[in-house]
Design a protein around this motif. Structure first.
Motif, mmCIF file in Angstrom:
data_model
loop_
_atom_site.group_PDB
_atom_site.id
_atom_site.type_symbol
_atom_site.label_atom_id
_atom_site.label_comp_id
_atom_site.label_asym_id
_atom_site.label_seq_id
_atom_site.Cartn_x
_atom_site.Cartn_y
_atom_site.Cartn_z
ATOM 1 N N ARG A 1 -13.641 -42.839 13.216
ATOM 2 C CA ARG A 1 -14.143 -41.464 13.245
ATOM 3 C C ARG A 1 -13.346 -40.651 14.262
ATOM 4 N NH1 ARG A 1 -20.103 -42.100 12.164
ATOM 5 N NH2 ARG A 1 -20.189 -39.863 12.616
ATOM 6 N N VAL A 2 -13.010 -39.419 13.864
ATOM 7 C CA VAL A 2 -12.199 -38.569 14.745
ATOM 8 C C VAL A 2 -12.839 -37.192 14.891
ATOM 9 C CG1 VAL A 2 -10.009 -39.724 14.233
ATOM 10 C CG2 VAL A 2 -10.761 -37.818 12.784
ATOM 11 N N ASP A 3 -12.423 -36.462 15.940
ATOM 12 C CA ASP A 3 -12.896 -35.083 16.113
ATOM 13 C C ASP A 3 -11.958 -34.136 15.349
ATOM 14 O OD1 ASP A 3 -10.605 -34.841 17.629
ATOM 15 O OD2 ASP A 3 -11.652 -34.911 19.563
ATOM 16 N N ALA A 4 -12.166 -32.833 15.531
ATOM 17 C CA ALA A 4 -11.394 -31.847 14.777
ATOM 18 C C ALA A 4 -9.890 -31.950 15.064
ATOM 19 C CB ALA A 4 -11.897 -30.440 15.087
ATOM 20 N N GLU A 5 -9.529 -32.460 16.243
ATOM 21 C CA GLU A 5 -8.107 -32.595 16.605
ATOM 22 C C GLU A 5 -7.512 -33.889 16.062
ATOM 23 O OE1 GLU A 5 -10.235 -31.247 19.219
ATOM 24 O OE2 GLU A 5 -9.438 -29.407 18.315
ATOM 25 N N GLY A 6 -8.360 -34.760 15.518
ATOM 26 C CA GLY A 6 -7.854 -36.028 14.999
ATOM 27 C C GLY A 6 -7.906 -37.152 16.023
#
Ligand code: ATP
Ligand code: MG
Length: 355
Positions: free
Chosen positions: A323-328
């Protein structure tokens, strides 16, 4: 609802339509279409979807019952004026073949007496809004692809900035890839424009993707069920609706549920699989510590669906989803078991959320 309050932009109150040949196209229809929302009408061929749509802008008048747009009975309004205040998009775009794309889009503003210059500059602006180049404006409809023509149809319907948009199978004649693109565009546009949209389709996947409310009709112009997509998929009111939604309705429901709801944690230590990251902590691959083989990872964001997560957890050799945030950047991992458990709880959750 108080007229003018606008909570329900369009209201059908026990509406019937019988054609002179005796066909009942719409039977006792009571239905509200919320302001700023997309209401999708679905059902098999001949069940009265187009007739319902065309009664809103008075291309067809009801035999009995009342239809109100913004609290006003449509039969008390001038038909031509009403039509100009409601955008209308049909399959095969319905463009004028001998007019340029720009002039096609400018049709309603010109009818409204905006003047040529203002109408054309509005048309040019809309070309961009629907993702077409300025060059396309100078061409004739036959010089565009089917998908591009549909975009022009949407631009033309939006030209006078009407609060209501009627769309009758607008993407029915294009291939699945272009169709998905056009659906994405419509969702993007709708986030900006907040129109009250009534959208007709045969395609249940399209309905689930686009609809805030989905109204299912059956032959004879009967409304069977109207509900939000998750509620409809979780609780079809009868066997007819369940059948219409198809055997995969459980999976369709997962496609509406964001992964955000499922917990995540640090990658488990001491297992065979290790997640490799780049310097910015972006996931690169799952490495098999026994064979050193690497499998590319497809990291997911909170906004991705539970269906994508299930798919990834099945195809990843580790059974884990990165799982990643909006920045990857990596935020954690979720196991196949956690995704599966959550999927199992979605049906009951959906009916409470939508109730
Ligand atoms: N002008 C008309 N005169 C007589 N019958 C009509 C007329 N227009 C539609 N009908 C009939 O009314 C019924 C509903 O038609 P309608 O076009 O609303 O269906 P639909 O749900 O839009 O179908 P489709 O999915 O094929 O477009 C059909 O039985 C149709 O044959
Ligand atoms: Mg139709």
């Amino acid at each position: 609802m108080q007229p003018g309050k606008g909570l329900h932009m369009i209201q059908f109150d026990t509406v019937n339509k019988r054609f002179p040949n005796g066909t009942t196209a719409v039977h006792d229809l009571t239905l509200e279409m919320p302001e700023g929302g997309v209401t999708v009408l679905v059902g098999s061929s001949g069940c009265g979807k187009t007739t319902t749509l065309r009664m809103i802008n008075r291309m067809v008048d009801p035999t009995s019952g009342t239809i109100r747009v913004n609290g006003k009975d449509v039969l008390e309004q001038d038909a031509a004026e009403l039509r100009r205040s409601i955008g209308y998009v049909i399959q095969q775009s319905g463009l004028f073949p001998h007019r340029t794309v720009l002039d096609n889009i400018a049709t309603v503003p010109l009818l409204l007496g905006w003047g040529r210059k203002k109408a054309r500059s509005r048309a040019a602006e809309l070309l961009e809004t629907v993702g077409l180049s300025a060059d396309a404006g100078k061409r004739y409809p036959h010089q565009l692809s089917g998908g591009q023509q549909q975009r022009v149809g949407v631009a033309r319907a939006l030209a006078a900035d009407p609060p209501v948009l009627l769309m009758d199978e607008p993407f029915g004649a294009v291939d699945p890839v272009v169709r998905t693109q056009l659906q994405d565009e419509l969702l993007r546009l709708q986030r900006e424009l907040n129109k009250t949209i009534v959208f007709v389709t045969h395609d249940i996947d399209e309905a689930v993707r686009l609809g805030d409310r989905i109204a299912v009709f059956r032959t004879g112009g009967h409304l069977v069920q109207c509900a939000g997509p998750a509620e409809l998929l979780a609780r079809p009111s009868d066997a007819f609706v369940a059948d219409f939604l198809g055997a995969e309705r459980g999976l369709k429901l997962l496609s509406l549920t964001p992964l955000a709801e499922v917990t995540q944690g640090p990658a488990p230590k001491g297992t065979r699989w290790r997640l490799t990251l780049d310097a910015a902590r972006k996931p690169l691959a799952w490495r098999d510590t026994e064979s050193e083989a690497e499998t590319p990872v497809r990291p997911l964001r909170d906004t991705d669906s539970l269906l994508s997560a299930l798919n990834e957890s099945i195809s990843a050799p580790s059974g884990l989803v990165a799982r990643v945030d909006a920045e990857g950047t990596l935020t954690g991992v979720t196991s196949r078991e956690d995704i599966h458990d959550h999927a199992g709880r979605v049906h009951s959750a959906a009916s409470t959320v939508e109730a």
